[in-house]
Write a protein that holds these residues in place. Sequence first.
Motif, PDB file in Angstrom:
ATOM      1  N   ILE A 129       0.847  -1.190   0.000  1.00  0.00           N
ATOM      2  CA  ILE A 129       0.000   0.000   0.000  1.00  0.00           C
ATOM      3  C   ILE A 129       0.882   1.241   0.000  1.00  0.00           C
ATOM      4  N   ILE A 130       0.237   2.398  -0.113  1.00  0.00           N
ATOM      5  CA  ILE A 130       0.897   3.686   0.033  1.00  0.00           C
ATOM      6  C   ILE A 130       0.327   4.329   1.292  1.00  0.00           C
ATOM      7  N   LEU A 131       1.211   4.667   2.249  1.00  0.00           N
ATOM      8  CA  LEU A 131       0.766   5.264   3.515  1.00  0.00           C
ATOM      9  C   LEU A 131       0.602   6.774   3.370  1.00  0.00           C
ATOM     10  N   PRO A 132      -0.559   7.287   3.797  1.00  0.00           N
ATOM     11  CA  PRO A 132      -0.742   8.732   3.806  1.00  0.00           C
ATOM     12  C   PRO A 132      -0.032   9.329   5.013  1.00  0.00           C
ATOM     13  N   PRO A 133       0.218  10.577   5.077  1.00  0.00           N
ATOM     14  CA  PRO A 133       0.019  11.583   4.038  1.00  0.00           C
ATOM     15  C   PRO A 133       1.233  11.751   3.145  1.00  0.00           C
ATOM     16  N   ASP A 134       2.373  11.132   3.492  1.00  0.00           N
ATOM     17  CA  ASP A 134       3.618  11.378   2.755  1.00  0.00           C
ATOM     18  C   ASP A 134       3.868  10.390   1.625  1.00  0.00           C
ATOM     19  N   ASN A 135       2.909   9.527   1.373  1.00  0.00           N
ATOM     20  CA  ASN A 135       2.988   8.554   0.280  1.00  0.00           C
ATOM     21  C   ASN A 135       4.202   7.625   0.366  1.00  0.00           C
ATOM     22  N   TYR A 136       4.461   7.133   1.590  1.00  0.00           N
ATOM     23  CA  TYR A 136       5.523   6.147   1.768  1.00  0.00           C
ATOM     24  C   TYR A 136       5.005   4.783   1.339  1.00  0.00           C
ATOM     25  N   PRO A 137       5.780   4.041   0.544  1.00  0.00           N
ATOM     26  CA  PRO A 137       5.388   2.660   0.252  1.00  0.00           C
ATOM     27  C   PRO A 137       5.444   1.838   1.550  1.00  0.00           C
ATOM     28  N   ALA A 138       4.472   0.973   1.721  1.00  0.00           N
ATOM     29  CA  ALA A 138       4.434   0.091   2.888  1.00  0.00           C
ATOM     30  C   ALA A 138       4.046  -1.300   2.424  1.00  0.00           C
ATOM     31  N   SER A 139       4.447  -2.288   3.197  1.00  0.00           N
ATOM     32  CA  SER A 139       4.156  -3.666   2.862  1.00  0.00           C
ATOM     33  C   SER A 139       3.727  -4.423   4.113  1.00  0.00           C
ATOM     34  N   PHE A 140       2.609  -5.133   3.997  1.00  0.00           N
ATOM     35  CA  PHE A 140       2.112  -5.994   5.056  1.00  0.00           C
ATOM     36  C   PHE A 140       2.445  -7.426   4.670  1.00  0.00           C
ATOM     37  N   SER A 141       3.034  -8.176   5.596  1.00  0.00           N
ATOM     38  CA  SER A 141       3.230  -9.603   5.387  1.00  0.00           C
ATOM     39  C   SER A 141       1.863 -10.281   5.411  1.00  0.00           C
ATOM     40  N   LYS A 142       1.824 -11.533   5.030  1.00  0.00           N
ATOM     41  CA  LYS A 142       0.564 -12.271   5.075  1.00  0.00           C
ATOM     42  C   LYS A 142       0.020 -12.345   6.497  1.00  0.00           C
ATOM     43  N   THR A 143       0.917 -12.340   7.504  1.00  0.00           N
ATOM     44  CA  THR A 143       0.510 -12.373   8.905  1.00  0.00           C
ATOM     45  C   THR A 143       1.145 -11.206   9.642  1.00  0.00           C
ATOM     46  N   VAL A 144       0.315 -10.466  10.373  1.00  0.00           N
ATOM     47  CA  VAL A 144       0.773  -9.355  11.203  1.00  0.00           C
ATOM     48  C   VAL A 144       0.501  -9.754  12.647  1.00  0.00           C
ATOM     49  N   ARG A 145       1.512  -9.576  13.515  1.00  0.00           N
ATOM     50  CA  ARG A 145       1.370  -9.970  14.924  1.00  0.00           C
ATOM     51  C   ARG A 145       1.759  -8.813  15.831  1.00  0.00           C
ATOM     52  N   GLY A 146       1.261  -8.882  17.045  1.00  0.00           N
ATOM     53  CA  GLY A 146       1.642  -7.888  18.033  1.00  0.00           C
ATOM     54  C   GLY A 146       0.826  -8.035  19.294  1.00  0.00           C
ATOM     55  N   LYS A 147       0.848  -6.963  20.084  1.00  0.00           N
ATOM     56  CA  LYS A 147       0.108  -6.914  21.335  1.00  0.00           C
ATOM     57  C   LYS A 147      -0.699  -5.612  21.324  1.00  0.00           C
ATOM     58  N   LEU A 148      -2.022  -5.748  21.443  1.00  0.00           N
ATOM     59  CA  LEU A 148      -2.930  -4.607  21.378  1.00  0.00           C
ATOM     60  C   LEU A 148      -3.488  -4.311  22.760  1.00  0.00           C
ATOM     61  N   THR A 149      -3.190  -3.111  23.258  1.00  0.00           N
ATOM     62  CA  THR A 149      -3.751  -2.642  24.512  1.00  0.00           C
ATOM     63  C   THR A 149      -4.341  -1.258  24.258  1.00  0.00           C
ATOM     64  N   GLU A 150      -4.985  -0.701  25.243  1.00  0.00           N
ATOM     65  CA  GLU A 150      -5.603   0.613  25.089  1.00  0.00           C
ATOM     66  C   GLU A 150      -4.559   1.647  24.669  1.00  0.00           C
ATOM     67  N   GLY A 151      -4.690   2.157  23.439  1.00  0.00           N
ATOM     68  CA  GLY A 151      -3.822   3.218  22.950  1.00  0.00           C
ATOM     69  C   GLY A 151      -2.424   2.807  22.530  1.00  0.00           C
ATOM     70  N   TYR A 152      -2.129   1.504  22.511  1.00  0.00           N
ATOM     71  CA  TYR A 152      -0.768   1.092  22.159  1.00  0.00           C
ATOM     72  C   TYR A 152      -0.768  -0.267  21.477  1.00  0.00           C
ATOM     73  N   ILE A 153      -0.118  -0.336  20.336  1.00  0.00           N
ATOM     74  CA  ILE A 153       0.160  -1.599  19.659  1.00  0.00           C
ATOM     75  C   ILE A 153       1.668  -1.788  19.765  1.00  0.00           C
ATOM     76  N   GLN A 154       2.087  -2.832  20.431  1.00  0.00           N
ATOM     77  CA  GLN A 154       3.515  -3.050  20.655  1.00  0.00           C
ATOM     78  C   GLN A 154       3.920  -4.423  20.152  1.00  0.00           C
ATOM     79  N   GLU A 155       5.239  -4.653  20.145  1.00  0.00           N
ATOM     80  CA  GLU A 155       5.791  -5.927  19.682  1.00  0.00           C
ATOM     81  C   GLU A 155       5.269  -6.266  18.288  1.00  0.00           C
ATOM     82  N   LEU A 156       5.101  -5.245  17.474  1.00  0.00           N
ATOM     83  CA  LEU A 156       4.500  -5.385  16.154  1.00  0.00           C
ATOM     84  C   LEU A 156       5.486  -6.011  15.177  1.00  0.00           C
ATOM     85  N   SER A 157       5.001  -6.938  14.388  1.00  0.00           N
ATOM     86  CA  SER A 157       5.796  -7.523  13.305  1.00  0.00           C
ATOM     87  C   SER A 157       4.884  -7.740  12.109  1.00  0.00           C
ATOM     88  N   GLY A 158       5.474  -7.625  10.926  1.00  0.00           N
ATOM     89  CA  GLY A 158       4.707  -7.882   9.705  1.00  0.00           C
ATOM     90  C   GLY A 158       4.329  -6.637   8.925  1.00  0.00           C
TER      91      GLY A 158
END
Length: 167
Positions: A86-115
Amino acid sequence: MGFVRLVALKMSIKIFLIMIFCLLVSIQCNAEAKMEERNTNLTHTAYDELASKGFPSGLLPNSVAKYFFNKSSGDFSVHLNGRCDIILPPDNYPASFSKTVRGKLTEGYIQELSGIRVKAFFKWWSITGIRSKGEKLVFEVGMVTAEYPSVNFDESPDCGGSSHSSA
């Protein structure tokens, strides 16, 4: 001596039956818990989980096939239909998501993110965390951070770069 063996045998049978009963109750409880987890996954989407923790749904592309979320630990995995560019707004950076995205989701914070990776300064960098700070999102790439308005992520992007409403 025969009487003692008879009493011991009866006690052994009772203990055995109690153990079988406990095992059956345990199996039933586990089955009910798994059914409840499946029902939760059917009624909630990965986008709903993001919103419940203060994040816009557009952090994920619209190609989510399935997801798993552990409510007690916050651990999650999101499975896409395939790799997603994809292209990330607003600066139009190319981004890529792996088939699997992992992490830890808590209130206001996504940490240990991979993918999720983003290309900046001619190099691919892994996004390791995302913080929600009111109307802003702070993206973490190791020790470096970048802050963007969260409204830029209100719509889930299509794989290939364009936006798609996540409704």
